[in-house]
Design a protein around this motif. Structure first.
Motif, mmCIF file in Angstrom:
data_model
loop_
_atom_site.group_PDB
_atom_site.id
_atom_site.type_symbol
_atom_site.label_atom_id
_atom_site.label_comp_id
_atom_site.label_asym_id
_atom_site.label_seq_id
_atom_site.Cartn_x
_atom_site.Cartn_y
_atom_site.Cartn_z
ATOM 1 N N GLY A 77 -24.581 77.646 67.344
ATOM 2 C CA GLY A 77 -24.611 78.898 66.589
ATOM 3 C C GLY A 77 -24.142 78.713 65.159
ATOM 4 O O GLY A 77 -24.713 79.277 64.229
ATOM 5 N N LEU A 78 -23.111 77.879 64.957
ATOM 6 C CA LEU A 78 -22.638 77.588 63.604
ATOM 7 C C LEU A 78 -23.712 76.851 62.812
ATOM 8 O O LEU A 78 -23.924 77.132 61.632
ATOM 9 C CB LEU A 78 -21.347 76.770 63.653
ATOM 10 N N GLY A 79 -24.410 75.944 63.468
ATOM 11 C CA GLY A 79 -25.513 75.237 62.806
ATOM 12 C C GLY A 79 -26.644 76.163 62.425
ATOM 13 O O GLY A 79 -27.204 76.067 61.325
ATOM 14 N N VAL A 80 -26.987 77.080 63.312
ATOM 15 C CA VAL A 80 -28.044 78.069 63.022
ATOM 16 C C VAL A 80 -27.588 78.992 61.896
ATOM 17 O O VAL A 80 -28.357 79.322 60.993
ATOM 18 C CB VAL A 80 -28.423 78.866 64.291
ATOM 19 N N PHE A 81 -26.315 79.393 61.929
ATOM 20 C CA PHE A 81 -25.729 80.239 60.888
ATOM 21 C C PHE A 81 -25.830 79.543 59.528
ATOM 22 O O PHE A 81 -26.256 80.139 58.539
ATOM 23 C CB PHE A 81 -24.268 80.522 61.258
ATOM 24 N N ALA A 82 -25.453 78.261 59.476
ATOM 25 C CA ALA A 82 -25.529 77.497 58.228
ATOM 26 C C ALA A 82 -26.975 77.365 57.757
ATOM 27 O O ALA A 82 -27.262 77.525 56.564
ATOM 28 C CB ALA A 82 -24.892 76.120 58.411
ATOM 29 N N ALA A 83 -27.884 77.100 58.696
ATOM 30 C CA ALA A 83 -29.301 76.967 58.328
ATOM 31 C C ALA A 83 -29.847 78.283 57.776
ATOM 32 O O ALA A 83 -30.593 78.300 56.793
ATOM 33 C CB ALA A 83 -30.117 76.520 59.538
ATOM 34 N N GLU A 84 -29.453 79.402 58.401
ATOM 35 C CA GLU A 84 -29.892 80.721 57.921
ATOM 36 C C GLU A 84 -29.402 80.937 56.493
ATOM 37 O O GLU A 84 -30.153 81.387 55.628
ATOM 38 C CB GLU A 84 -29.358 81.826 58.826
ATOM 39 N N TYR A 85 -28.134 80.634 56.234
ATOM 40 C CA TYR A 85 -27.583 80.836 54.902
ATOM 41 C C TYR A 85 -28.290 79.976 53.861
ATOM 42 O O TYR A 85 -28.651 80.463 52.798
ATOM 43 C CB TYR A 85 -26.073 80.567 54.894
ATOM 44 N N VAL A 86 -28.472 78.695 54.167
ATOM 45 C CA VAL A 86 -29.115 77.811 53.198
ATOM 46 C C VAL A 86 -30.546 78.263 52.934
ATOM 47 O O VAL A 86 -30.979 78.367 51.783
ATOM 48 C CB VAL A 86 -29.069 76.339 53.679
ATOM 49 N N LEU A 87 -31.273 78.552 53.985
ATOM 50 C CA LEU A 87 -32.676 78.937 53.843
ATOM 51 C C LEU A 87 -32.830 80.279 53.124
ATOM 52 O O LEU A 87 -33.559 80.380 52.135
ATOM 53 C CB LEU A 87 -33.350 79.008 55.222
ATOM 54 N N LEU A 88 -32.132 81.306 53.592
ATOM 55 C CA LEU A 88 -32.340 82.646 53.041
ATOM 56 C C LEU A 88 -31.637 82.863 51.702
ATOM 57 O O LEU A 88 -32.231 83.421 50.772
ATOM 58 C CB LEU A 88 -31.924 83.704 54.057
ATOM 59 N N LEU A 125 -18.141 78.261 53.507
ATOM 60 C CA LEU A 125 -18.143 79.467 54.329
ATOM 61 C C LEU A 125 -18.005 79.116 55.803
ATOM 62 O O LEU A 125 -17.306 79.794 56.547
ATOM 63 C CB LEU A 125 -19.429 80.275 54.097
ATOM 64 N N CYS A 126 -18.651 78.038 56.231
ATOM 65 C CA CYS A 126 -18.549 77.603 57.632
ATOM 66 C C CYS A 126 -17.150 77.120 57.978
ATOM 67 O O CYS A 126 -16.751 77.166 59.137
ATOM 68 C CB CYS A 126 -19.582 76.528 57.924
ATOM 69 N N LEU A 127 -16.393 76.669 56.986
ATOM 70 C CA LEU A 127 -14.994 76.287 57.225
ATOM 71 C C LEU A 127 -14.093 77.506 57.376
ATOM 72 O O LEU A 127 -12.978 77.390 57.867
ATOM 73 C CB LEU A 127 -14.474 75.417 56.080
ATOM 74 N N ALA A 128 -14.530 78.662 56.945
ATOM 75 C CA ALA A 128 -13.863 79.974 57.051
ATOM 76 C C ALA A 128 -12.675 80.135 56.121
ATOM 77 O O ALA A 128 -12.574 81.137 55.445
ATOM 78 C CB ALA A 128 -13.465 80.289 58.485
ATOM 79 N N VAL A 129 -11.752 79.215 56.053
ATOM 80 C CA VAL A 129 -10.538 79.404 55.261
ATOM 81 C C VAL A 129 -10.837 79.652 53.788
ATOM 82 O O VAL A 129 -10.272 80.578 53.198
ATOM 83 C CB VAL A 129 -9.555 78.221 55.444
ATOM 84 N N PRO A 130 -11.713 78.884 53.126
ATOM 85 C CA PRO A 130 -11.982 79.180 51.709
ATOM 86 C C PRO A 130 -12.505 80.596 51.480
ATOM 87 O O PRO A 130 -12.248 81.185 50.439
ATOM 88 C CB PRO A 130 -13.028 78.137 51.318
ATOM 89 N N ALA A 131 -13.204 81.148 52.451
ATOM 90 C CA ALA A 131 -13.736 82.498 52.298
ATOM 91 C C ALA A 131 -12.646 83.563 52.439
ATOM 92 O O ALA A 131 -12.843 84.713 52.051
ATOM 93 C CB ALA A 131 -14.830 82.747 53.327
ATOM 94 N N LEU A 132 -11.496 83.193 52.960
ATOM 95 C CA LEU A 132 -10.402 84.146 53.155
ATOM 96 C C LEU A 132 -9.431 84.177 51.990
ATOM 97 O O LEU A 132 -8.517 84.982 51.972
ATOM 98 C CB LEU A 132 -9.648 83.807 54.446
#
Length: 153
Positions: A77-88, A125-132
């Motif tokens: 799911g994290l991989g799909v999430f990252a792929a969605e972000y990069v693509l879109l 963003l996938c690491l989460a902490v920098p986004a916080l």
């Protein structure tokens, strides 16, 4: 003892504005409007968009494909999430969740973010902490590192 708190407590609890320091509105230093299209997006919209994207990627896509095989839905799911972000975000500047909440990722010049910036932003963003960790312009470390800002449509 009086009902009034000491001055140092008021500034500590009330933030910089209680101390008489005006930092302006989020995005003012970037030349963005205070309200409306192009203004820095609020936390609620950003959080809502990322939750929609995460649920879509983990439950609908990764969960539907992998549930029968017994694979780790979270990692895929994290991989799909990252792929969605990069693509879109790399092509249209927003994900499905961002579109639903009326926000987009923009470069500091107002245009589409650069592809390398999208890769850096997605990784952080996938690491989460920098986004916080936010600055006064509501830009997380992932936004600062990639030279982007999330704005209203």
């Amino acid at each position: 003892m009086s009902d009034r708190q000491p001055r140092w407590t008021q500034t500590w609890l009330g933030g910089t504005r209680a101390a008489g320091i005006d930092l302006g509105y989020p995005g003012e230093r970037l030349g963005l409007p205070e309200h409306g299209p192009g203004a820095v997006a609020g936390w609620g919209r950003r959080l809502g968009a990322v939750v929609v994207d995460w649920l879509l990627c983990t439950w609908a896509i990764a969960g539907g494909l992998l549930r029968a095989r017994g694979a780790d839905v979270g990692a895929v799911g994290l991989g799909v999430f990252a792929a969605e972000y990069v693509l879109l975000v790399g092509t249209i500047g927003m994900t499905l969740g961002m579109r639903l909440f009326g926000i987009r990722v923009a470069g500091l010049d107002g245009g589409r973010p650069r592809f390398l910036g999208v890769l850096i932003r997605t990784f952080l963003l996938c690491l989460a902490v920098p986004a916080l960790i936010w600055d006064r312009d509501r830009r997380g470390l992932h936004d600062r590192a990639s030279g982007t800002v999330v704005v209203n449509l």
